[in-house]
Design a protein around this motif. Structure first.
Motif, PDB file in Angstrom:
ATOM      1  N   VAL A 185      16.811  54.698  45.620  1.00 53.00           N
ATOM      2  CA  VAL A 185      15.486  53.416  45.676  1.00 53.00           C
ATOM      3  C   VAL A 185      16.657  52.514  46.565  1.00 53.00           C
ATOM      4  CG1 VAL A 185      15.245  51.444  44.222  1.00 53.00           C
ATOM      5  CG2 VAL A 185      14.725  53.923  43.241  1.00 53.00           C
ATOM      6  N   THR A 219       7.760  56.128  38.591  1.00 53.74           N
ATOM      7  CA  THR A 219       7.933  54.715  39.391  1.00 53.74           C
ATOM      8  C   THR A 219       7.304  54.198  39.546  1.00 53.74           C
ATOM      9  OG1 THR A 219       9.293  53.805  40.821  1.00 53.74           O
ATOM     10  CG2 THR A 219       7.713  55.953  41.640  1.00 53.74           C
ATOM     11  N   TYR A 244      11.086  53.331  48.707  1.00 57.35           N
ATOM     12  CA  TYR A 244      10.771  54.552  48.056  1.00 57.35           C
ATOM     13  C   TYR A 244       8.892  53.905  47.138  1.00 57.35           C
ATOM     14  CZ  TYR A 244      11.179  58.022  44.603  1.00 57.35           C
ATOM     15  OH  TYR A 244      11.152  58.638  43.581  1.00 57.35           O
ATOM     16  N   ASN A 288      12.413  61.076  34.334  1.00 54.92           N
ATOM     17  CA  ASN A 288      14.131  61.127  34.277  1.00 54.92           C
ATOM     18  C   ASN A 288      14.194  62.874  34.140  1.00 54.92           C
ATOM     19  OD1 ASN A 288      13.845  58.067  34.237  1.00 54.92           O
ATOM     20  ND2 ASN A 288      15.266  57.812  34.593  1.00 54.92           N
ATOM     21  N   PRO A 289      13.963  63.574  35.484  1.00 51.97           N
ATOM     22  CA  PRO A 289      14.568  64.656  35.787  1.00 51.97           C
ATOM     23  C   PRO A 289      15.790  64.225  35.301  1.00 51.97           C
ATOM     24  CG  PRO A 289      13.357  64.562  37.637  1.00 51.97           C
ATOM     25  CD  PRO A 289      13.780  62.770  36.759  1.00 51.97           C
ATOM     26  N   ASN A 340      21.603  58.034  40.203  1.00 52.85           N
ATOM     27  CA  ASN A 340      21.139  57.997  38.570  1.00 52.85           C
ATOM     28  C   ASN A 340      22.825  58.412  38.002  1.00 52.85           C
ATOM     29  OD1 ASN A 340      18.562  59.397  40.778  1.00 52.85           O
ATOM     30  ND2 ASN A 340      18.194  58.024  39.261  1.00 52.85           N
ATOM     31  N   LEU A 347      32.244  54.908  34.364  1.00 52.80           N
ATOM     32  CA  LEU A 347      31.050  54.055  34.169  1.00 52.80           C
ATOM     33  C   LEU A 347      30.268  53.324  33.857  1.00 52.80           C
ATOM     34  CD1 LEU A 347      27.835  55.723  33.604  1.00 52.80           C
ATOM     35  CD2 LEU A 347      28.397  56.080  31.079  1.00 52.80           C
ATOM     36  N   SER A 348      29.466  52.576  34.368  1.00 47.62           N
ATOM     37  CA  SER A 348      28.576  51.135  34.125  1.00 47.62           C
ATOM     38  C   SER A 348      27.428  51.461  33.318  1.00 47.62           C
ATOM     39  CB  SER A 348      28.966  50.494  35.986  1.00 47.62           C
ATOM     40  OG  SER A 348      29.767  50.315  36.147  1.00 47.62           O
ATOM     41  N   ILE A 349      27.006  50.999  32.212  1.00 43.88           N
ATOM     42  CA  ILE A 349      26.098  51.166  31.536  1.00 43.88           C
ATOM     43  C   ILE A 349      24.976  49.666  32.082  1.00 43.88           C
ATOM     44  CG2 ILE A 349      24.869  50.583  29.594  1.00 43.88           C
ATOM     45  CD1 ILE A 349      27.120  52.505  28.178  1.00 43.88           C
ATOM     46  N   PHE A 350      24.006  49.567  32.649  1.00 47.24           N
ATOM     47  CA  PHE A 350      23.909  48.811  32.770  1.00 47.24           C
ATOM     48  C   PHE A 350      23.368  48.153  32.373  1.00 47.24           C
ATOM     49  CE2 PHE A 350      24.117  51.547  38.084  1.00 47.24           C
ATOM     50  CZ  PHE A 350      24.977  50.592  37.762  1.00 47.24           C
ATOM     51  N   CYS A 399      18.593  50.298  28.471  1.00 46.23           N
ATOM     52  CA  CYS A 399      17.121  50.693  29.124  1.00 46.23           C
ATOM     53  C   CYS A 399      16.589  51.725  27.903  1.00 46.23           C
ATOM     54  CB  CYS A 399      16.676  50.964  30.270  1.00 46.23           C
ATOM     55  SG  CYS A 399      17.244  49.110  31.505  1.00 46.23           S
ATOM     56  N   ARG A 434      14.785  55.152  28.838  1.00 46.53           N
ATOM     57  CA  ARG A 434      13.886  56.307  29.289  1.00 46.53           C
ATOM     58  C   ARG A 434      13.385  57.897  28.696  1.00 46.53           C
ATOM     59  NH1 ARG A 434      13.432  52.331  31.622  1.00 46.53           N
ATOM     60  NH2 ARG A 434      14.886  51.722  33.646  1.00 46.53           N
ATOM     61  N   TYR A 454      13.971  61.185  29.604  1.00 48.35           N
ATOM     62  CA  TYR A 454      14.533  62.508  30.336  1.00 48.35           C
ATOM     63  C   TYR A 454      14.364  63.823  29.803  1.00 48.35           C
ATOM     64  CZ  TYR A 454      17.984  58.386  30.376  1.00 48.35           C
ATOM     65  OH  TYR A 454      18.442  56.892  31.308  1.00 48.35           O
ATOM     66  N   VAL A 493      20.655  54.641  27.060  1.00 45.97           N
ATOM     67  CA  VAL A 493      21.567  55.078  27.925  1.00 45.97           C
ATOM     68  C   VAL A 493      22.656  54.700  26.775  1.00 45.97           C
ATOM     69  CG1 VAL A 493      23.380  54.248  29.583  1.00 45.97           C
ATOM     70  CG2 VAL A 493      20.499  53.266  29.943  1.00 45.97           C
ATOM     71  N   ARG A 511      20.355  46.153  36.831  1.00 49.20           N
ATOM     72  CA  ARG A 511      20.802  46.785  37.895  1.00 49.20           C
ATOM     73  C   ARG A 511      19.805  46.097  38.462  1.00 49.20           C
ATOM     74  NH1 ARG A 511      20.734  52.941  38.552  1.00 49.20           N
ATOM     75  NH2 ARG A 511      19.107  52.617  38.051  1.00 49.20           N
ATOM     76  N   GLY A 536      16.457  45.748  39.364  1.00 46.08           N
ATOM     77  CA  GLY A 536      14.798  46.565  39.954  1.00 46.08           C
ATOM     78  C   GLY A 536      14.092  47.337  38.379  1.00 46.08           C
TER      79      GLY A 536
END
Ligand code: UD1
Length: 341
Positions: A89, A129, A152, A182-183, A202, A218-221, A232, A234, A236, A275, A298, A300
């Motif tokens: 992206v 998306t 994208y 989200n694969p 990802n 790891l950053s958790i956005f 967020c 998602r 998966y 997350v 993040r 977007g």
């Protein structure tokens, strides 16, 4: 009856390689085409080892019309699953023309060559998306698409539209767009899996690389989203389940089961997972501790998106089977395999 042969363009990639395995296991012949721009031959070797079959591989860029045409002359496939596309992206925002040229041109070539050589069935890799920040959740195939927020995402919408119009105009063409959520995860053999180049964008590859010590933290956005735990949500979807959705889509077309010449299906689990839930699940299943911290949102990212999968359940007779725990264990098994841990 003659075995149906399927061309898997982008078959050395993450989802393509798993789908090639699923197709062979379901009794199809497979030809893999890939220019290895974001993949390597290890994936093809992995597919060959898992299936025990010497699957043909052709190194070709789908944007190279003449070279691609030679593939159509050489192999008698009736169906194509088109994965070959760029998918980062952020990069697409920085280099839009790279994305428009590659993703649109390769797809237009596929359709035009299918027409020229009389090939009938095509599955296109689309993405959740296309829904953007949906007004209602979960999203159904009827949920209006929102204007794309990246080149994208725009290529996914544009390719869907190209396929819709082509299937409407050309009697001998039928298409299915699968909108992936989200694969994640990897084949149980750990012989194929996701292998991002550079820093993973990802979540799950970043998690597994952090667990492997390649990334420090790891950053958790964001933990201030309007969701139950602030991170967020998602949907998966296990990559081997996703691969099987392609098999049933091809079967539907080959067996003449389509209701329309162009159809769309959501391919997810139907569950929204946060997350934090994913990170904690990964730690629990694999019995390890991850180094992570919360950072700002993040740009977007949508707060939440998950699938209504009823159409795929009823029409395709497909549903996700692997549990999230199994999938997270497979993701870690794959990372350990490639890092020799
Ligand atoms: C993204 C793309 C989607 C694409 C998919 C491919 C958008 C907005 N997103 O989905 O089009 O099909 O990748 O798999 O177009 N996260 C972190 N830390 C990280 C990485 C991610 O907290 O280091 C969070 C994100 O904020 C998000 C979740 O994890 O909430 C999933 O992120 P990611 O794996 O990048 O997938 P998406 O952004 O959902």
């Amino acid at each position: 009856m003659k075995k149906e042969c399927v061309l898997v363009s982008g078959g050395a990639g993450y989802i393509g390689s798993h789908t090639a395995v699923a197709l062979v296991e379901a009794g199809f012949d497979v030809v893999i085409a890939d220019n290895l721009s974001n993949s390597d031959m290890n994936a093809v070797e992995g597919v060959r080892r898992i299936t025990g079959r010497d699957i043909p591989f052709v190194n070709v860029d789908c944007c190279d019309t003449e070279a691609f045409a030679r593939l159509f002359e050489q192999y008698d496939f009736g169906s194509v699953i088109h994965f070959a596309a760029f998918k980062a992206v952020g990069e697409s925002v920085a280099e839009p023309m790279k994305y428009y040229r590659n993703n649109l041109l390769s797809f237009m070539n596929v359709i035009e060559l299918m027409r020229r050589y009389g090939r009938r069935n095509i599955v296109f890799s689309s993405s959740a998306t296309v829904y953007g920040e949906a007004d209602t959740l979960p999203v159904t195939e009827q949920t209006p698409r929102k204007p794309a927020t990246s080149p994208y995402g725009n290529t996914k919408q544009m390719c869907e539209d190209i396929l819709r119009d082509a299937c409407k105009a050309y009697d001998n063409l039928q298409g299915i767009a699968l909108r992936y959520f989200n694969p994640i995860g990897a084949h149980p053999s750990a012989l194929i899996g996701e292998l991002p180049r550079g820093v993973p964008q990802n979540l799950v590859p970043f998690i597994t690389q952090t667990a492997a010590g390649i990334r420090e933290c790891l950053s958790i956005f964001g933990d201030d989203y309007p969701t139950p735990d602030g991170s967020c949500l998602r949907d998966y979807i296990d990559v081997t389940d996703l691969a099987k959705a392609h098999v049933v889509a091809i079967k539907r077309m080959v067996e003449g089961g389509c209701k329309e010449s162009y159809e769309i299906f959501n391919i997810g689990t139907g569950n929204g997972v946060s997350v934090f839930e994913l990170v904690r699940g990964f730690e629990r299943v694999n019995n390890l501790k991850l180094n992570y911290r919360v950072t700002p949102r993040r740009a977007g990212d949508v707060p939440a998106v998950w699938a209504d999968t009823s159409l795929a359940n009823t029409e395709l007779g497909w549903r996700a089977e692997r549990t999230l725990d199994e999938t997270l264990a497979s993701a870690w098994a794959w990372e350990k395999h490639i890092r020799n841990i």
